[in-house]
Scaffold this motif. Structure first.
Motif, PDB file in Angstrom:
ATOM      1  N   ASN A   1      64.923  -0.018  17.453  1.00  0.00           N
ATOM      2  CA  ASN A   1      64.130   0.472  16.081  1.00  0.00           C
ATOM      3  C   ASN A   1      64.988   1.063  15.283  1.00  0.00           C
ATOM      4  OD1 ASN A   1      61.559  -0.392  17.100  1.00  0.00           O
ATOM      5  ND2 ASN A   1      60.823   1.696  17.517  1.00  0.00           N
ATOM      6  N   ILE A   2      64.736   0.893  13.880  1.00  0.00           N
ATOM      7  CA  ILE A   2      65.496   1.757  12.629  1.00  0.00           C
ATOM      8  C   ILE A   2      64.743   3.073  13.238  1.00  0.00           C
ATOM      9  CG2 ILE A   2      65.698   2.073  10.361  1.00  0.00           C
ATOM     10  CD1 ILE A   2      65.686  -1.040  10.240  1.00  0.00           C
ATOM     11  N   LYS A   3      65.659   4.158  12.749  1.00  0.00           N
ATOM     12  CA  LYS A   3      65.234   5.615  13.083  1.00  0.00           C
ATOM     13  C   LYS A   3      64.535   6.069  11.633  1.00  0.00           C
ATOM     14  CE  LYS A   3      66.597   5.361  17.179  1.00  0.00           C
ATOM     15  NZ  LYS A   3      67.044   4.014  17.035  1.00  0.00           N
ATOM     16  N   PHE A   4      63.864   7.133  11.855  1.00  0.00           N
ATOM     17  CA  PHE A   4      63.035   7.938  10.643  1.00  0.00           C
ATOM     18  C   PHE A   4      64.004   8.386   9.472  1.00  0.00           C
ATOM     19  CE2 PHE A   4      61.624  11.606   8.522  1.00  0.00           C
ATOM     20  CZ  PHE A   4      60.290  11.231   7.953  1.00  0.00           C
ATOM     21  N   THR A   5      64.233   7.737   8.406  1.00  0.00           N
ATOM     22  CA  THR A   5      65.142   8.210   7.337  1.00  0.00           C
ATOM     23  C   THR A   5      64.332   8.394   6.287  1.00  0.00           C
ATOM     24  OG1 THR A   5      65.610   5.721   6.921  1.00  0.00           O
ATOM     25  CG2 THR A   5      67.182   7.017   8.183  1.00  0.00           C
ATOM     26  N   PRO A   6      64.120  10.070   6.162  1.00  0.00           N
ATOM     27  CA  PRO A   6      63.441  10.347   4.969  1.00  0.00           C
ATOM     28  C   PRO A   6      64.068   9.843   3.487  1.00  0.00           C
ATOM     29  CG  PRO A   6      64.761  12.207   5.870  1.00  0.00           C
ATOM     30  CD  PRO A   6      65.035  11.097   6.559  1.00  0.00           C
ATOM     31  N   ASN A   7      63.271   9.551   2.659  1.00  0.00           N
ATOM     32  CA  ASN A   7      63.630   9.451   1.098  1.00  0.00           C
ATOM     33  C   ASN A   7      62.532  10.381   0.094  1.00  0.00           C
ATOM     34  OD1 ASN A   7      61.230   7.927   1.226  1.00  0.00           O
ATOM     35  ND2 ASN A   7      62.453   6.138   0.978  1.00  0.00           N
ATOM     36  N   VAL A   8      61.731  11.110   0.427  1.00  0.00           N
ATOM     37  CA  VAL A   8      60.822  12.042  -0.033  1.00  0.00           C
ATOM     38  C   VAL A   8      60.960  13.409   0.489  1.00  0.00           C
ATOM     39  CG1 VAL A   8      58.647  12.612  -1.083  1.00  0.00           C
ATOM     40  CG2 VAL A   8      59.193  10.060  -0.959  1.00  0.00           C
ATOM     41  N   TYR A   9      61.260  14.341  -0.620  1.00  0.00           N
ATOM     42  CA  TYR A   9      61.293  15.830  -0.075  1.00  0.00           C
ATOM     43  C   TYR A   9      60.322  16.673  -0.959  1.00  0.00           C
ATOM     44  CZ  TYR A   9      65.511  14.417   2.487  1.00  0.00           C
ATOM     45  OH  TYR A   9      66.507  13.766   3.231  1.00  0.00           O
ATOM     46  N   VAL A  10      59.279  17.435  -0.128  1.00  0.00           N
ATOM     47  CA  VAL A  10      58.612  18.196  -1.092  1.00  0.00           C
ATOM     48  C   VAL A  10      58.913  19.719  -0.573  1.00  0.00           C
ATOM     49  CG1 VAL A  10      56.074  18.817  -1.223  1.00  0.00           C
ATOM     50  CG2 VAL A  10      56.905  16.371  -0.650  1.00  0.00           C
ATOM     51  N   ASP A  11      59.068  20.559  -1.704  1.00  0.00           N
ATOM     52  CA  ASP A  11      59.328  21.802  -1.510  1.00  0.00           C
ATOM     53  C   ASP A  11      57.966  22.802  -1.027  1.00  0.00           C
ATOM     54  OD1 ASP A  11      60.207  24.602  -1.964  1.00  0.00           O
ATOM     55  OD2 ASP A  11      60.177  24.393  -4.291  1.00  0.00           O
ATOM     56  N   ILE A  12      58.297  23.052  -0.007  1.00  0.00           N
ATOM     57  CA  ILE A  12      57.105  23.921   0.590  1.00  0.00           C
ATOM     58  C   ILE A  12      57.589  25.452   1.160  1.00  0.00           C
ATOM     59  CG2 ILE A  12      56.379  21.800   1.882  1.00  0.00           C
ATOM     60  CD1 ILE A  12      57.359  23.367   4.592  1.00  0.00           C
ATOM     61  N   THR A  13      58.421  25.804   0.215  1.00  0.00           N
ATOM     62  CA  THR A  13      59.042  27.327   0.280  1.00  0.00           C
ATOM     63  C   THR A  13      57.807  28.129   0.256  1.00  0.00           C
ATOM     64  OG1 THR A  13      61.055  26.502  -0.710  1.00  0.00           O
ATOM     65  CG2 THR A  13      60.514  28.986  -0.350  1.00  0.00           C
ATOM     66  N   ARG A  14      56.879  28.002  -0.629  1.00  0.00           N
ATOM     67  CA  ARG A  14      55.856  29.060  -0.799  1.00  0.00           C
ATOM     68  C   ARG A  14      54.842  28.913   0.244  1.00  0.00           C
ATOM     69  NH1 ARG A  14      52.831  28.351  -6.424  1.00  0.00           N
ATOM     70  NH2 ARG A  14      51.566  29.704  -5.267  1.00  0.00           N
ATOM     71  N   TYR A  15      54.742  27.727   1.018  1.00  0.00           N
ATOM     72  CA  TYR A  15      53.662  27.487   2.028  1.00  0.00           C
ATOM     73  C   TYR A  15      54.282  27.574   3.435  1.00  0.00           C
ATOM     74  CZ  TYR A  15      51.959  25.902  -2.298  1.00  0.00           C
ATOM     75  OH  TYR A  15      51.293  25.647  -3.477  1.00  0.00           O
ATOM     76  N   LEU A  16      55.328  27.656   3.659  1.00  0.00           N
ATOM     77  CA  LEU A  16      55.982  27.678   5.090  1.00  0.00           C
ATOM     78  C   LEU A  16      55.317  28.560   5.886  1.00  0.00           C
ATOM     79  CD1 LEU A  16      57.944  26.209   7.069  1.00  0.00           C
ATOM     80  CD2 LEU A  16      59.304  28.044   6.544  1.00  0.00           C
ATOM     81  N   ASP A  17      54.987  30.004   5.619  1.00  0.00           N
ATOM     82  CA  ASP A  17      54.468  30.919   6.321  1.00  0.00           C
ATOM     83  C   ASP A  17      53.092  30.515   6.714  1.00  0.00           C
ATOM     84  OD1 ASP A  17      56.761  32.212   6.435  1.00  0.00           O
ATOM     85  OD2 ASP A  17      56.117  33.850   4.933  1.00  0.00           O
TER      86      ASP A  17
END
Lengths: 222, 222, 222, 222, 222, 222
Positions: free
Chosen positions: A155-171
């Motif tokens: 298989n081809i591996k997971f290779t992200p192309n969309v990044y979402v800022d979740i800094t405010r939501y991580l906790d």
């Protein structure tokens, strides 16, 4: 305002994969919907107590996110390979017709848990524009403890192309994960505080945010 | 006891990519050797001061690792595409003949910096068993700030299959990185304390260690 | 001294894929264990005579290798697609917990025989470090007559990165293969003396040995 | 309102690849900018007349789109392999710093024309978030007559995941292409009316629109 | 004169995928054979009327092509995942032994419809030279409405390397598709006149013909 | 009767890659043509004696094959990365226009020797149907000692889909290779009798012949 559907093979996949992003959607005024494909059952060896606990966890988590709906298909956990694909497609398809999402989040087909593959494939079958016209964007999330162990060499591996800022939501994401007590463990166990933070920070450093979730865009029409 | 050679396009790549692993090799009694392929030059726009600083940094870093040798090929930084491949191959080849390593660490050819691709390709040319018989194991390291930005869609991405526990060496690795002052930045900048820790923790959680470095095994003969 | 586990969908896969390597392990003082996933059964059309013969062959082969244990899961040959994945995972998992191998050899998931895919996938599920902590190294072997016919164009093909010198063991490997009389044929049939030698020589010429077996390293932790 | 930058190795690539999408951006009130990397020169065998014509064509096309700026780097056509990567990166980087685009369109690195590969690679080098913070979305376009001929077997092929409805803009796109008279030919020549329509219709039928352009999303941050 | 076998998961796949090529084979004096793997059944929810209609369509289409034989395996439509692979392999194998084709056309395993994957895999299992010695060439066709929707990110996508000029046969191919009335729709629906023409024109412009069908060559021996 | 062109980066690549196939073409009455892209020169460090020897070898080999023409482009050996791509394309293109081949054999772009990559890429640029209309079939050959060492992890590896029975020509192929005395070595050196036979036997066992050469089909139009 958008309508969002996250399809989770098992409860907690939605949180590991896109908990922060779902919280951000909600914050932005989007409708968010949760489709849980499998459930624990007594005949597959789960105790009634564990099943009841799981139900409570699901309810609590649904409240914490503020999901606008929770749908459960009730297929047997870890047994999706024994369910005819057609049945999975039909039931996911009905949910999509009912919810009419703009954006769909699916698990990665290369995850080591075969349930993830079947959910992805059935979910993808429910995205053809001429049958499911509401969908504008399909994304695949990474499930810590499943995606990085999906190392099938053909298989081809997971290779992200969309990044979402979740800094405010991580906790908040981590708080929600802790509701699924039995799924969490001690670091370096991957479903742990520290591992979730580490992955978010790594994805963040790649995209310019303190913490991020990452996705593969499968299809977008505009 | 093994003889180890790390080939770095620029000083700091060896540390980002396999600093912890090199320290562990040294601790195990292995000989470790550093081959630096490029250097800053006045004619390519670097000040003499910066060049002098870089030399001092290299010396300090060499001491901190306890490298058994440091070799410098002196090709122009960020300009390896203008150097005939044959010259690169010849000089890397001479170093390998001299050092006779068992294990070679190379940068990833898909890294966004084209110097990394040229070093990988030239380095790989110097691993054919009938010309370079000492080599038993060739690994590719990931260079934070280069590898995760190498997102050419026509390439297969970095997918690690070797994980090295560097828990005991992570602090020292970060201390060494700090010697390259001008290369480090504030998080979420990828060459920062926190990003290095995050990647190490993510790789660690995948392999059962608090902190790990990860590699792709290119070839091993036994 | 290491503990080695080879997982074979059918008896003879272990020999085609890593017969020489197993003999070398044994010679080095390692413990070697054989897990056979399927068996011939009367209800799937095999005669009792053929089944008895196969049992004798297995015993003879086990003796020739000096296997420290032989485990049989007894799933129906050529029918693993009808077995729930969960059952396969559970039984392979139990074997791994019992044997506690350092090194595991798995068949290639892209092999044309679908049993190989299911054994790989189930086997891989039994390698997560937090459930199966003994495993340090996972390799995939190539099965002459299956791997080179696995030409699904949507898959990445077998690309070896580990080569093991089996020069001293090739004759013995071929002798063992001949125990499985019904599986061998006349060259250019792939399961023949000459084809086995040819592949070993080709892999050898790539790695600097007269005869070699080749593998894909899936994961190594150290 | 967004700021859009299309990077074209040669004039006409922007139109073949994303002509309809650019017209739609303009219609939506976005600023659109055109960066042309190469130019014809007398010393590389182009007549002064052809060069003058090309300039007129560029001006006419710029007017037809309503480009907010046109930048020309003036590197020699079909010779980007002879230009140091560093120079390309530096000049593309300066343009990006000046324009500060949100969205960047790049050619596909697997296109058969090597200029496309060099423009992609240099362009990608100018998208690291910590140096070029304006960029939110990077897409690769397909250039009819280049992308479908880029059949290097060691590369992964162009596989679109973003589809843009250009039904309202297709006629205008074709009109603009006709300005580049010398580039167009008789069908089945790929740079022809009918071939452009065919590709747009094929991409459209895949995405639910009469005519569409398709792209690969390389990176998006949000 | 060659013997051709097209294996279709469902009636109409042979036409979408290689209708023009089949007509051309027939025109050249080749024998052409049609193997239909599935059928509609009352117990899977199809009306008797629809089933009767489908039979009539199959007969009409068989006449229009001049197929030298039509074989039906009668497995349930959209349910091949529930059929033991061994049964599929056995029955396809018997057909191949009876027809003894030189050239076999198979559907693409990455198509979104899982029936296509199972037909490909079972079909491929029936091409080993030592069991099915007649076969000289194996090709995979693209099925408009299935292949372009098969966007599983862990798979390599359909990438044609064989192009067949079907300019003289396109009209007839479309006439045959229209026999399968219920499968056709209004453009931009993919199974429509205009979409079929667009794909043929796109493949044609890539290969120098007004209209072409394209294939992936899986294996050829000569 | 067909016209065949083999493009060799260096003399001996044509023999290692497709010696048997060329002999078979000749036997079938096809015209066969040899294009040698590089030559040894005094200024790149070859002695005049070695250069003279090489010329004699080329003449002898040309006679042994019965080549209908031999063309030499005279670019410097191991230095194609320093030659502008445009020059390579122009000169290969002229040869193709002159010879008008039906079938073209190219080296594999993933071979470890960078000359092979440049010859492939330039050669491929000379296959667009609208500029080079004679070409019906383009194949890539595998060069023992280069292809199996081309293990760049960001590339897809050589995966043959065309097998040619060379049983009758293997001895002659090996005799021809021996003309290039300095290139041959003692087994397990890959350019040796035994290694050539082993690869041919392995490819043969995969395709049903005692000895075969294998290729990747890049494009065929019919």
């Amino acid at each position: 305002m958008s309508t969002i559907l996250v399809i989770a093979p098992h409860p907690d996949d939605e949180t590991l994969g896109c908990g922060g992003t779902l919280l951000r959607h909600k914050d932005n005024g989007d409708d968010i919907h949760w489709l849980i494909v499998t459930e624990m059952t007594v005949e597959h060896g789960f105790t009634q107590e564990r099943i009841n606990n799981r139900e409570k966890e699901i309810n609590e988590v649904a409240n914490l996110y503020g999901f606008d709906s929770v749908s459960k298909l009730g297929f047997p956990t870890a047994r999706l390979d024994t369910v005819p694909v057609e049945k999975l497609v039909q039931q996911i398809g009905e949910t999509i017709h009912r919810i009419r999402p703009d954006i769909v989040y699916l698990p990665y087909p290369g995850d080591i848990h075969s349930d993830h593959k079947f959910v992805f494939e059935s979910g993808l079958s429910c995205t053809k524009w001429f049958r499911y016209s509401s969908i504008k964007r399909i994304l695949v999330y990474e499930t810590l403890s499943e995606t990085e162990f999906g190392i099938n060499p053909s298989n081809i591996k997971f290779t992200p192309n969309v990044y979402v800022d979740i800094t405010r939501y991580l906790d908040q994401k981590i708080e929600i994960m802790k509701v699924f007590k039995s799924e969490m463990g001690e670091y370096p166990f991957p479903r742990s505080d520290q591992a979730i933070k580490a992955l978010s920070a790594y994805r963040g450093a790649t995209s310019g945010f303190p913490f991020a979730e990452s996705f593969m865009l499968i299809k977008e029409v505009m």
